[in-house]
Design a protein around this motif. Structure first.
Motif, PDB file in Angstrom:
ATOM      1  N   ARG A   5      11.899 -28.080  -8.472  1.00  0.00           N
ATOM      2  CA  ARG A   5      11.252 -29.258  -7.895  1.00  0.00           C
ATOM      3  C   ARG A   5      10.432 -28.852  -6.677  1.00  0.00           C
ATOM      4  O   ARG A   5       9.261 -29.113  -6.579  1.00  0.00           O
ATOM      5  CB  ARG A   5      12.300 -30.278  -7.482  1.00  0.00           C
ATOM      6  N   THR A   6      11.075 -28.253  -5.723  1.00  0.00           N
ATOM      7  CA  THR A   6      10.428 -27.787  -4.501  1.00  0.00           C
ATOM      8  C   THR A   6      11.020 -26.440  -4.183  1.00  0.00           C
ATOM      9  O   THR A   6      12.205 -26.227  -4.349  1.00  0.00           O
ATOM     10  CB  THR A   6      10.698 -28.754  -3.319  1.00  0.00           C
ATOM     11  N   LEU A   7      10.216 -25.553  -3.721  1.00  0.00           N
ATOM     12  CA  LEU A   7      10.683 -24.219  -3.401  1.00  0.00           C
ATOM     13  C   LEU A   7      10.494 -23.991  -1.909  1.00  0.00           C
ATOM     14  O   LEU A   7       9.378 -23.980  -1.418  1.00  0.00           O
ATOM     15  CB  LEU A   7       9.876 -23.190  -4.193  1.00  0.00           C
ATOM     16  N   ALA A  26      10.692 -12.416   1.503  1.00  0.00           N
ATOM     17  CA  ALA A  26      10.543 -13.833   1.216  1.00  0.00           C
ATOM     18  C   ALA A  26      11.757 -14.260   0.408  1.00  0.00           C
ATOM     19  O   ALA A  26      12.126 -13.597  -0.558  1.00  0.00           O
ATOM     20  CB  ALA A  26       9.257 -14.104   0.447  1.00  0.00           C
ATOM     21  N   ALA A  27      12.405 -15.325   0.856  1.00  0.00           N
ATOM     22  CA  ALA A  27      13.580 -15.847   0.174  1.00  0.00           C
ATOM     23  C   ALA A  27      13.287 -17.264  -0.275  1.00  0.00           C
ATOM     24  O   ALA A  27      12.582 -18.009   0.406  1.00  0.00           O
ATOM     25  CB  ALA A  27      14.783 -15.827   1.111  1.00  0.00           C
ATOM     26  N   ALA A  28      13.832 -17.642  -1.427  1.00  0.00           N
ATOM     27  CA  ALA A  28      13.544 -18.960  -1.980  1.00  0.00           C
ATOM     28  C   ALA A  28      14.827 -19.697  -2.351  1.00  0.00           C
ATOM     29  O   ALA A  28      15.808 -19.088  -2.757  1.00  0.00           O
ATOM     30  CB  ALA A  28      12.659 -18.826  -3.213  1.00  0.00           C
ATOM     31  N   GLU A  29      14.779 -21.011  -2.176  1.00  0.00           N
ATOM     32  CA  GLU A  29      15.873 -21.893  -2.582  1.00  0.00           C
ATOM     33  C   GLU A  29      15.287 -23.072  -3.350  1.00  0.00           C
ATOM     34  O   GLU A  29      14.177 -23.511  -3.062  1.00  0.00           O
ATOM     35  CB  GLU A  29      16.617 -22.472  -1.390  1.00  0.00           C
ATOM     36  N   ASP A  30      16.053 -23.604  -4.280  1.00  0.00           N
ATOM     37  CA  ASP A  30      15.666 -24.794  -5.018  1.00  0.00           C
ATOM     38  C   ASP A  30      16.162 -26.001  -4.225  1.00  0.00           C
ATOM     39  O   ASP A  30      17.351 -26.305  -4.221  1.00  0.00           O
ATOM     40  CB  ASP A  30      16.290 -24.771  -6.417  1.00  0.00           C
ATOM     41  N   THR A  31      15.255 -26.658  -3.518  1.00  0.00           N
ATOM     42  CA  THR A  31      15.624 -27.804  -2.696  1.00  0.00           C
ATOM     43  C   THR A  31      14.425 -28.724  -2.527  1.00  0.00           C
ATOM     44  O   THR A  31      13.282 -28.297  -2.680  1.00  0.00           O
ATOM     45  CB  THR A  31      16.153 -27.347  -1.314  1.00  0.00           C
ATOM     46  N   ILE A  40      20.263 -20.841  -4.125  1.00  0.00           N
ATOM     47  CA  ILE A  40      19.502 -19.636  -3.766  1.00  0.00           C
ATOM     48  C   ILE A  40      18.857 -19.074  -5.026  1.00  0.00           C
ATOM     49  O   ILE A  40      19.521 -18.846  -6.030  1.00  0.00           O
ATOM     50  CB  ILE A  40      20.400 -18.591  -3.085  1.00  0.00           C
ATOM     51  N   MET A  41      17.550 -18.873  -4.949  1.00  0.00           N
ATOM     52  CA  MET A  41      16.794 -18.375  -6.090  1.00  0.00           C
ATOM     53  C   MET A  41      16.499 -16.878  -5.978  1.00  0.00           C
ATOM     54  O   MET A  41      16.017 -16.273  -6.917  1.00  0.00           O
ATOM     55  CB  MET A  41      15.488 -19.150  -6.227  1.00  0.00           C
ATOM     56  N   GLY A  42      16.765 -16.294  -4.814  1.00  0.00           N
ATOM     57  CA  GLY A  42      16.586 -14.859  -4.665  1.00  0.00           C
ATOM     58  C   GLY A  42      15.661 -14.479  -3.536  1.00  0.00           C
ATOM     59  O   GLY A  42      15.171 -15.320  -2.790  1.00  0.00           O
ATOM     60  N   SER A  43      15.438 -13.187  -3.417  1.00  0.00           N
ATOM     61  CA  SER A  43      14.609 -12.614  -2.359  1.00  0.00           C
ATOM     62  C   SER A  43      13.706 -11.536  -2.927  1.00  0.00           C
ATOM     63  O   SER A  43      14.081 -10.834  -3.857  1.00  0.00           O
ATOM     64  CB  SER A  43      15.480 -11.977  -1.272  1.00  0.00           C
ATOM     65  N   ILE A  44      12.537 -11.429  -2.323  1.00  0.00           N
ATOM     66  CA  ILE A  44      11.631 -10.332  -2.666  1.00  0.00           C
ATOM     67  C   ILE A  44      11.316  -9.548  -1.399  1.00  0.00           C
ATOM     68  O   ILE A  44      11.428 -10.058  -0.286  1.00  0.00           O
ATOM     69  CB  ILE A  44      10.309 -10.819  -3.311  1.00  0.00           C
ATOM     70  N   ILE A  45      10.945  -8.294  -1.593  1.00  0.00           N
ATOM     71  CA  ILE A  45      10.379  -7.500  -0.515  1.00  0.00           C
ATOM     72  C   ILE A  45       8.968  -7.143  -0.956  1.00  0.00           C
ATOM     73  O   ILE A  45       8.720  -6.897  -2.138  1.00  0.00           O
ATOM     74  CB  ILE A  45      11.201  -6.235  -0.194  1.00  0.00           C
ATOM     75  N   GLY A  46       8.079  -7.155  -0.013  1.00  0.00           N
ATOM     76  CA  GLY A  46       6.695  -6.844  -0.331  1.00  0.00           C
ATOM     77  C   GLY A  46       6.047  -6.049   0.770  1.00  0.00           C
ATOM     78  O   GLY A  46       6.605  -5.897   1.860  1.00  0.00           O
ATOM     79  N   SER A  62      16.749  -9.297  -5.205  1.00  0.00           N
ATOM     80  CA  SER A  62      18.001  -9.993  -5.471  1.00  0.00           C
ATOM     81  C   SER A  62      17.716 -11.363  -6.060  1.00  0.00           C
ATOM     82  O   SER A  62      16.742 -12.007  -5.695  1.00  0.00           O
ATOM     83  CB  SER A  62      18.815 -10.153  -4.184  1.00  0.00           C
ATOM     84  N   GLY A  63      18.590 -11.792  -6.945  1.00  0.00           N
ATOM     85  CA  GLY A  63      18.515 -13.138  -7.491  1.00  0.00           C
ATOM     86  C   GLY A  63      19.575 -14.044  -6.910  1.00  0.00           C
ATOM     87  O   GLY A  63      19.622 -15.232  -7.222  1.00  0.00           O
ATOM     88  N   ARG A  64      20.442 -13.500  -6.046  1.00  0.00           N
ATOM     89  CA  ARG A  64      21.538 -14.306  -5.504  1.00  0.00           C
ATOM     90  C   ARG A  64      21.699 -14.219  -3.992  1.00  0.00           C
ATOM     91  O   ARG A  64      22.524 -14.904  -3.416  1.00  0.00           O
ATOM     92  CB  ARG A  64      22.851 -13.939  -6.191  1.00  0.00           C
ATOM     93  N   HIS A  65      20.920 -13.361  -3.339  1.00  0.00           N
ATOM     94  CA  HIS A  65      20.977 -13.232  -1.886  1.00  0.00           C
ATOM     95  C   HIS A  65      19.735 -13.846  -1.261  1.00  0.00           C
ATOM     96  O   HIS A  65      18.648 -13.770  -1.832  1.00  0.00           O
ATOM     97  CB  HIS A  65      21.058 -11.759  -1.457  1.00  0.00           C
ATOM     98  N   LYS A  66      19.919 -14.416  -0.080  1.00  0.00           N
ATOM     99  CA  LYS A  66      18.791 -14.994   0.661  1.00  0.00           C
ATOM    100  C   LYS A  66      18.587 -14.140   1.919  1.00  0.00           C
ATOM    101  O   LYS A  66      19.107 -14.433   2.985  1.00  0.00           O
ATOM    102  CB  LYS A  66      19.067 -16.449   1.021  1.00  0.00           C
TER     103      LYS A  66
END
Length: 106
Positions: A5-7, A26-31, A40-46, A62-66
């Motif tokens: 819905r919103t990230l 960058a970390a993302a959550e479904d909220t 928690i939708m996961g984290s990326i490094i860039g 990661s798909g489970r760490h923020k």
């Protein structure tokens, strides 16, 4: 795939010692809220090229760490070590510190 819905995304930045590369998380959550935590939708490094300000890489780590904090720990000619801090979305005022080693030769 689940539709979000919103990230909500949070970012953290650090600059390499050579001032050529910016490393970011960058970390993302479904909220639907900027205040209420969601799944928690996961984290990326860039990486971003400091001179051109263009995105070079973005990799999900990661798909489970923020992960919301990072700092340069150690740098050699072949690798870079970053320390990552996780927001575990609890009232506890402590966090596990993770070390991420990136091979610069690949």
């Amino acid at each position: 795939m689940k539709k979000l819905r919103t990230l909500a995304v949070s970012c953290a930045l650090t600059l390499s010692l050579t001032l050529r590369t910016i490393y970011f998380l960058a970390a993302a959550e479904d909220t639907t809220s900027t205040y209420t935590d969601g799944e928690i939708m996961g984290s990326i490094i860039g990486t971003i090229d400091f001179k051109t300000m263009r995105l070079k890489t973005a990799i999900q780590i990661s798909g489970r760490h923020k992960f919301e904090g990072l700092t340069l720990y150690k740098k050699t000619a072949t690798q870079i070590e970053l320390l990552l801090c996780e927001d575990n979305d609890t009232q506890e005022l402590e966090s596990i510190i993770y070390k991420l080693v990136i091979d610069k030769t690949q």
